[in-house]
Design an enzyme around this catalytic site. Structure first.
Site, PDB file in Angstrom:
ATOM      1  CB  THR A   1      39.850  45.838  43.989  1.00 24.48           C
ATOM      2  OG1 THR A   1      40.078  45.899  42.594  1.00 24.48           O
ATOM      3  CG2 THR A   1      39.760  47.237  44.537  1.00 24.48           C
TER       4      THR A   1
ATOM      5  CB  SER B   1      39.964  38.097  39.378  1.00 23.02           C
ATOM      6  OG  SER B   1      39.084  38.967  38.727  1.00 23.02           O
ATOM      7  CB  SER B   2      42.050  40.263  34.378  1.00 20.76           C
ATOM      8  OG  SER B   2      41.116  41.200  34.836  1.00 20.76           O
TER       9      SER B   2
ATOM     10  CG  ASP C   1      37.663  42.641  36.626  1.00 18.78           C
ATOM     11  OD1 ASP C   1      36.710  43.363  36.979  1.00 18.78           O
ATOM     12  OD2 ASP C   1      38.781  43.101  36.310  1.00 18.78           O
TER      13      ASP C   1
ATOM     14  CB  THR D   1      26.333  37.884  35.184  1.00 18.71           C
ATOM     15  OG1 THR D   1      25.864  36.619  34.744  1.00 18.71           O
ATOM     16  CG2 THR D   1      27.052  38.543  34.041  1.00 18.71           C
TER      17      THR D   1
ATOM     18  CD  GLN E   1      24.177  37.556  21.853  1.00 10.88           C
ATOM     19  OE1 GLN E   1      23.842  38.732  21.770  1.00 10.88           O
ATOM     20  NE2 GLN E   1      24.706  36.893  20.853  1.00 10.88           N
ATOM     21  CB  CYS E   2      18.595  37.784  27.490  1.00  9.07           C
ATOM     22  SG  CYS E   2      17.948  38.198  25.872  1.00  9.07           S
TER      23      CYS E   2
HETATM   24  N1  ASP Z   1      40.649  43.866  38.252  1.00 13.54           N
HETATM   25  C1  ASP Z   1      40.240  43.544  39.587  1.00 13.54           C
HETATM   26  C2  ASP Z   1      40.146  42.035  39.690  1.00 13.54           C
HETATM   27  O1  ASP Z   1      39.202  41.469  39.229  1.00 13.54           O
HETATM   28  C3  ASP Z   1      38.948  44.190  39.914  1.00 13.54           C
HETATM   29  C4  ASP Z   1      38.425  43.801  41.266  1.00 13.54           C
HETATM   30  O2  ASP Z   1      39.102  43.300  42.102  1.00 13.54           O
HETATM   31  O3  ASP Z   1      37.262  44.028  41.527  1.00 13.54           O
HETATM   32  O4  ASP Z   1      41.033  41.418  40.229  1.00 13.54           O
END
Ligand code: ASP
Length: 343
Positions: A16, A61-62, A93, A168, A279-280
Site C-alpha cells: 500500500t 505482500s500477500s 500483511d 506480529t 496462540q497467545c
Molecule cells: N495488502 C497490502 C500488502 O500487504 C496491505 C499493505 O500494504 O499494508 O501488500
C-alpha cells in the site's frame, strides 16, 4: 544540516505505501519513486544521499514468497558496503514474516534494515506512509559517536520501532497495526526518538554472511477444541513435511487425547521437527507446567518459548535449509540466535 556522508538505500517491494490515486480514474496505482522529491520535498532536508531500488514486479505482500526473500537478501548483500542503512518498503500483511526471515538470513548484521509500510497509500492526503517513511529513514541513518544505533532488522510503524522477528500484525484497520507482545520497543518516537539502547542488538564485529537456502517444507497447525484425528494425522503424514509449528493453547498446552500424542510421537520418531508455539500474542510456552503439555515434552516436541509464529516459520525454513543435523536444529530452535526469543 547537510550530512552528505550518510547514504540510505530504499528498497521498494510493493504494498500500500507505494500507491497513489490516479487523478483521472481514482484507482490506486504504483507511485513513481523517480519523482519522490517532487512528492516529498522534505526528504532533502535530511541531507542524506537516498537512493531507490524498486523490485520488478512490485507485489502485494500477500504474494510474498521465500524466492523474493532471497532476492531481497541478495540485493542488501550487493549494496551492503555502499550504504549506511537500508529501508524496506513492504506491504504490512506479511511484513512480520519477511522481517523475521531477513533477521535469520542476514547473519552478523551491523547496519540497520528498517521495514516500514502504511495502511493508507503515500499518495493519499491522510496517509500514515509519510511519517512512517520519514522516520524509517531517520532511524536507518542514526549514528551516535560514529556507531550505528539500530544495527538489526526492525519494523517501524506508527511511532513504534520493534524488533522484526518479535513482531506480529494485529490490526487490519488502525494505523497502529503491529505489536511485539514479548519484547519492548527498540525506540519510542515522539518529539524525539528515544532509543532503548540496552535492548538493541550489538554488532558482533564479524562480516555479513547471507543465507539463502530456505526449505519450504514447513507448516503451521493451529489447534482448536474439537480438531479431528483425521485432520491432524493427514497433516502429520504429509510426505515432504520436515518442520511443523504447532500453535497450542496458553502456555503450550494441547489435548491429552491418546490419539493426538500417538500421532505426534509417530511423526517425531520419523524425524518431523515439531515446534510448540503459543496462540497467545504474549507470554511463552512452558512445557511441563500443566499436565496437558507433559506428554509433548516427553515425546520430543520442541519448545518455541516466546517466539512469534512468523519467526518460528522463518527460523524453521532457515535452519532446515542450512542442512544441519537434526539435533543441531533442535538445539538452535531453543537458542536465541537473532534475539527472537527470551530464554
Ligand atoms: N495488502 C497490502 C500488502 O500487504 C496491505 C499493505 O500494504 O499494508 O501488500
Amino acid at each position: 544540516m547537510q550530512n552528505e556522508e550518510i547514504s540510505i538505500l530504499v528498497l521498494y517491494t510493493g504494498g500500500t505505501i507505494g500507491m497513489m490515486q490516479d487523478r483521472a480514474t481514482g484507482a490506486l496505482v504504483p507511485f513513481d519513486f523517480g519523482n519522490i522529491y517532487k512528492h516529498l520535498p522534505v526528504l532533502k532536508n535530511f541531507g542524506f544521499r537516498i537512493d531507490f531500488y524498486s523490485f520488478d514486479p512490485l507485489i502485494d505482500s500477500s504474494n510474498m514468497h521465500p524466492d523474493f526473500w532471497v532476492r531481497l537478501a541478495q540485493k542488501i548483500e550487493e549494496a551492503y558496503d555502499s550504504y549506511d542503512g537500508f529501508v524496506v518498503l513492504h506491504g504490512s500483511d506479511t511484513m512480520a514474516y519477511t522481517a523475521s526471515a531477513m533477521s535469520f538470513m542476514l547473519e552478523n548484521l551491523s547496519k540497520p534494515v528498517v521495514f516500514t509500510g502504511s495502511q493508507l497509500p503515500l499518495g493519499m492526503v491522510r496517509t500514515d506512509g509519510r511519517e512512517n517513511f520519514l522516520a524509517a529513514i531517520e532511524i536507518a541513518a542514526a549514528k551516535e559517536d560514529n556507531a550505528v544505533v539500530v544495527p538489526e532488522v526492525s519494523i517501524f510503524f506508527q511511532n513504534q520501532l520493534l524488533r522484526g522477528n518479535r513482531t506480529t500484525k494485529f490490526n487490519a484497520e488502525n494505523f497502529d497495526a503491529f505489536a511485539s507482545g514479548n519484547f519492548p520497543s527498540l525506540a519510542e518516537i515522539g518529539v524525539h526518538i528515544k532509543y532503548n539502547k540496552e535492548k538493541i542488538l550489538k554488532p558482533n564485529g564479524k562480516n555479513l554472511k547471507v543465507h539463502t537456502r530456505l526449505d519450504r517444507n514447513v507448516g503451521i497447525l493451529k489447534l482448536f477444541p474439537g480438531i479431528s484425528e483425521t485432520f491432524v494425522r493427514n497433516i502429520l503424514n504429509m510426505q515432504d513435511l520436515k518442520g511443523l509449528v504447532l500453535e497450542t493453547f496458553g502456555s503450550g498446552n494441547a489435548t491429552t487425547a491418546p490419539w493426538f500424542i500417538d500421532a505426534l510421537e509417530v511423526a517425531v520418531k520419523r524425524g518431523l521437527i515439531v515446534l510448540n508455539i503459543t496462540q497467545c500474542k504474549s507470554g511463552a510456552v512452558e512445557m511441563g507446567r500443566y499436565e496437558t503439555s507433559l506428554d509433548m515434552a516427553r515425546i520430543g516436541v520442541v519448545s518455541g518459548h516466546d517466539m512469534t509464529t512468523e519467526s518460528a516459520v522463518a527460523k524453521l525454513m532457515y535452519l532446515i535449509g542450512e542442512g544441519l543435523p537434526h539435533d543441531s536444529i533442535v538445539d538452535l530452535l531453543q537458542t536465541s540466535i537473532r534475539g527472537e526469543m527470551t530464554i
